[in-house]
Design a protein around this motif. Sequence first.
Motif, PDB file in Angstrom:
ATOM      1  N   GLU A  66       1.258   5.971  -2.830  1.00  0.00           N
ATOM      2  CA  GLU A  66       0.119   5.106  -3.128  1.00  0.00           C
ATOM      3  C   GLU A  66      -0.420   4.415  -1.877  1.00  0.00           C
ATOM      4  O   GLU A  66      -1.645   4.314  -1.676  1.00  0.00           O
ATOM      5  CB  GLU A  66       0.510   4.069  -4.187  1.00  0.00           C
ATOM      6  CG  GLU A  66       0.715   4.634  -5.580  1.00  0.00           C
ATOM      7  CD  GLU A  66       2.024   5.392  -5.752  1.00  0.00           C
ATOM      8  OE1 GLU A  66       2.145   6.159  -6.729  1.00  0.00           O
ATOM      9  OE2 GLU A  66       2.933   5.227  -4.901  1.00  0.00           O
ATOM     10  N   ILE A  67       0.479   3.937  -1.015  1.00  0.00           N
ATOM     11  CA  ILE A  67       0.045   3.284   0.225  1.00  0.00           C
ATOM     12  C   ILE A  67      -0.741   4.272   1.092  1.00  0.00           C
ATOM     13  O   ILE A  67      -1.751   3.921   1.716  1.00  0.00           O
ATOM     14  CB  ILE A  67       1.244   2.719   1.005  1.00  0.00           C
ATOM     15  CG1 ILE A  67       1.864   1.526   0.251  1.00  0.00           C
ATOM     16  CG2 ILE A  67       0.840   2.288   2.411  1.00  0.00           C
ATOM     17  CD1 ILE A  67       0.987   0.296   0.186  1.00  0.00           C
ATOM     18  N   PHE A 105       1.346  -1.841  -9.434  1.00  0.00           N
ATOM     19  CA  PHE A 105       0.651  -1.012 -10.404  1.00  0.00           C
ATOM     20  C   PHE A 105       1.572  -0.808 -11.608  1.00  0.00           C
ATOM     21  O   PHE A 105       2.543  -0.046 -11.548  1.00  0.00           O
ATOM     22  CB  PHE A 105       0.284   0.352  -9.807  1.00  0.00           C
ATOM     23  CG  PHE A 105      -0.772   0.313  -8.735  1.00  0.00           C
ATOM     24  CD1 PHE A 105      -1.510  -0.841  -8.484  1.00  0.00           C
ATOM     25  CD2 PHE A 105      -1.049   1.438  -7.969  1.00  0.00           C
ATOM     26  CE1 PHE A 105      -2.486  -0.878  -7.492  1.00  0.00           C
ATOM     27  CE2 PHE A 105      -2.019   1.420  -6.989  1.00  0.00           C
ATOM     28  CZ  PHE A 105      -2.739   0.263  -6.734  1.00  0.00           C
ATOM     29  N   HIS A 106       1.262  -1.493 -12.703  1.00  0.00           N
ATOM     30  CA  HIS A 106       2.088  -1.410 -13.916  1.00  0.00           C
ATOM     31  C   HIS A 106       1.271  -1.937 -15.074  1.00  0.00           C
ATOM     32  O   HIS A 106       0.454  -2.847 -14.906  1.00  0.00           O
ATOM     33  CB  HIS A 106       3.364  -2.231 -13.742  1.00  0.00           C
ATOM     34  CG  HIS A 106       4.397  -1.998 -14.801  1.00  0.00           C
ATOM     35  ND1 HIS A 106       4.415  -2.710 -15.986  1.00  0.00           N
ATOM     36  CD2 HIS A 106       5.439  -1.137 -14.855  1.00  0.00           C
ATOM     37  CE1 HIS A 106       5.438  -2.296 -16.719  1.00  0.00           C
ATOM     38  NE2 HIS A 106       6.063  -1.341 -16.059  1.00  0.00           N
ATOM     39  N   GLY A 119      -3.229  13.939  -7.984  1.00  0.00           N
ATOM     40  CA  GLY A 119      -4.681  13.841  -7.936  1.00  0.00           C
ATOM     41  C   GLY A 119      -5.201  12.627  -8.674  1.00  0.00           C
ATOM     42  O   GLY A 119      -6.138  11.960  -8.208  1.00  0.00           O
ATOM     43  N   GLU A 120      -4.614  12.320  -9.824  1.00  0.00           N
ATOM     44  CA  GLU A 120      -5.035  11.143 -10.576  1.00  0.00           C
ATOM     45  C   GLU A 120      -4.704   9.862  -9.825  1.00  0.00           C
ATOM     46  O   GLU A 120      -5.521   8.932  -9.763  1.00  0.00           O
ATOM     47  CB  GLU A 120      -4.375  11.150 -11.954  1.00  0.00           C
ATOM     48  CG  GLU A 120      -4.925  12.214 -12.887  1.00  0.00           C
ATOM     49  CD  GLU A 120      -4.191  12.278 -14.206  1.00  0.00           C
ATOM     50  OE1 GLU A 120      -4.839  12.483 -15.244  1.00  0.00           O
ATOM     51  OE2 GLU A 120      -2.944  12.131 -14.208  1.00  0.00           O
ATOM     52  N   VAL A 121      -3.502   9.814  -9.256  1.00  0.00           N
ATOM     53  CA  VAL A 121      -3.116   8.632  -8.481  1.00  0.00           C
ATOM     54  C   VAL A 121      -4.032   8.463  -7.275  1.00  0.00           C
ATOM     55  O   VAL A 121      -4.462   7.344  -6.956  1.00  0.00           O
ATOM     56  CB  VAL A 121      -1.638   8.730  -8.047  1.00  0.00           C
ATOM     57  CG1 VAL A 121      -1.267   7.589  -7.097  1.00  0.00           C
ATOM     58  CG2 VAL A 121      -0.713   8.722  -9.268  1.00  0.00           C
ATOM     59  N   MET A 122      -4.371   9.563  -6.615  1.00  0.00           N
ATOM     60  CA  MET A 122      -5.266   9.485  -5.461  1.00  0.00           C
ATOM     61  C   MET A 122      -6.636   8.940  -5.869  1.00  0.00           C
ATOM     62  O   MET A 122      -7.169   8.042  -5.203  1.00  0.00           O
ATOM     63  CB  MET A 122      -5.440  10.856  -4.817  1.00  0.00           C
ATOM     64  CG  MET A 122      -6.370  10.845  -3.603  1.00  0.00           C
ATOM     65  SD  MET A 122      -6.730  12.486  -2.937  1.00  0.00           S
ATOM     66  CE  MET A 122      -7.807  13.126  -4.239  1.00  0.00           C
ATOM     67  N   PRO A 134      -2.036  -6.434   2.300  1.00  0.00           N
ATOM     68  CA  PRO A 134      -1.238  -5.993   1.155  1.00  0.00           C
ATOM     69  C   PRO A 134      -0.096  -5.062   1.572  1.00  0.00           C
ATOM     70  O   PRO A 134      -0.068  -4.525   2.688  1.00  0.00           O
ATOM     71  CB  PRO A 134      -2.248  -5.246   0.276  1.00  0.00           C
ATOM     72  CG  PRO A 134      -3.594  -5.628   0.801  1.00  0.00           C
ATOM     73  CD  PRO A 134      -3.392  -5.913   2.254  1.00  0.00           C
ATOM     74  N   ALA A 135       0.810  -4.861   0.626  1.00  0.00           N
ATOM     75  CA  ALA A 135       1.926  -3.929   0.806  1.00  0.00           C
ATOM     76  C   ALA A 135       2.207  -3.309  -0.558  1.00  0.00           C
ATOM     77  O   ALA A 135       1.397  -3.398  -1.473  1.00  0.00           O
ATOM     78  CB  ALA A 135       3.147  -4.679   1.341  1.00  0.00           C
ATOM     79  N   GLY A 136       3.355  -2.675  -0.699  1.00  0.00           N
ATOM     80  CA  GLY A 136       3.729  -2.092  -1.973  1.00  0.00           C
ATOM     81  C   GLY A 136       4.546  -3.048  -2.827  1.00  0.00           C
ATOM     82  O   GLY A 136       5.020  -4.083  -2.367  1.00  0.00           O
ATOM     83  N   ASP A 137       4.688  -2.699  -4.076  1.00  0.00           N
ATOM     84  CA  ASP A 137       5.520  -3.423  -5.037  1.00  0.00           C
ATOM     85  C   ASP A 137       5.847  -2.407  -6.131  1.00  0.00           C
ATOM     86  O   ASP A 137       5.778  -1.191  -5.892  1.00  0.00           O
ATOM     87  CB  ASP A 137       4.770  -4.655  -5.578  1.00  0.00           C
ATOM     88  CG  ASP A 137       5.698  -5.655  -6.301  1.00  0.00           C
ATOM     89  OD1 ASP A 137       5.911  -5.466  -7.499  1.00  0.00           O
ATOM     90  OD2 ASP A 137       6.209  -6.580  -5.658  1.00  0.00           O
TER      91      ASP A 137
END
Length: 447
Positions: A174-175, A96-97, A140-143, A164-167
């Motif tokens: 986020e996960i 996420f970027h 809250g926004e990220v959720m 998937p996984a994180g990066d």
Amino acid sequence: MLDPTLQQTLDEVLRRNPGEPEFHQAVREVFESLQVVQERHPEYSDKGIITRLCEPERQIIFRVPWVDDAGTVQVNRGFRVEYNSALGPYKGGLRFHRSVNLGIVKFLGFEQIFKNSLTGLPIGGGKGGSDFDPHGRSDGEVMRFCQSFMTELHRHIGEYTDVPAGDIGVGAREIGFLFGQYKRLTNRYEAGTLTGKGLDWGGSLVRKEATGYGAAIFADEMLKARGSSFDGRRVAVSGSGNVALYAIEKTEQLGGIAVTASDSSGYVVDDDGIDLELLKQIKEVERGRISEYAERRGGRARYVAGGSVWDVPVAIALPSATQNELDEQAARTLVANGVEAVSEGANMPCTPSAVAVFRDKGIAFGPGKAANAGGVATSALEMQQNASRDAWTFEYTEDRLTAIMKGIHTTCLETADEFGRPGDYVLGANVAGFRKVADAMMAFGVI
């Protein structure tokens, strides 16, 4: 110059994928190594293996609408490139970027194929993400973004399909939101569908540390192969995210002295060695800037706004921030200052011209598809634990990680020797990763 057949294939890849420079760079770098394979194994071209390998099996692009704290509707774009499943379910992180686009995701997915192959574990290659930037957003926004993202993605993933996984930009928070929405939508607790989970709900010890640990372990193996070690040596680490923090930690465990860390605003130099607990507090807990580290070290560290972290004289470099962060000039500076080994903690952090400098000068250079494979390897170990409803100790999991990284190093060296390029980890990683995938594709027929 490439073999005419390879050049023709490369030209076609560039034509069909315009405006994707990072993807072009990743493909070209692999093709340069495959020349020696082409000479010995023309059957790979005869069966269209190389051509098929450059085309993702599936590319998914979708709209991600969500509502911010002010009640305004925001729209981002989501991606998942399911690149190659010859060795197992697609496996690779979500990024996420704001820089994320299809070309970036394809470059990362293409690299992931070979990286995952090198681990020796049954996982294919994939990657995904969004141009959403969680930095500065409320929980809250990220959720709400993650729930919207997973509402579309959930229909394409699963523990036997795509994991998937994180990066970058996707951590435990986020996960958690992503997995919660997956569980809600499917009414199934399929822990193996996402990795990088919290330890209380299916995660694995060492996963957080794995990429940074692995890059340092790979560097240590390269040094050992040359009769050297980390002991008492100065080490430059770029970045201050998850990979960088744990590359610093493993560097210290191996006897090295990590003296740098950075973020997008600049870098710090701490000649006494980075105070890791302070850096973790600032970056992991407070989500602060790297400049705060120097302020709170009481004059023992200095902050440099902008500039290049690679100007700092060191014996070992672990680029751990992002793609193409270390260019030719930085490589020449490192060489002039006596660098002995470079191990890529990030994905493709060194430009092609920088890599050429290191290889030309005989520097031990570990490419990302080998050196930073520890993260995905431990993700696969997390999948094993989920499948068996088990949880391993930190020590056991770290031993598995260390054995995998040492195995990758040995495979790269032996393959380079086999093809007449001793010590060339780039060729060794590319050829070894490719052959395993290519042989599986040959066995499956034209699909």
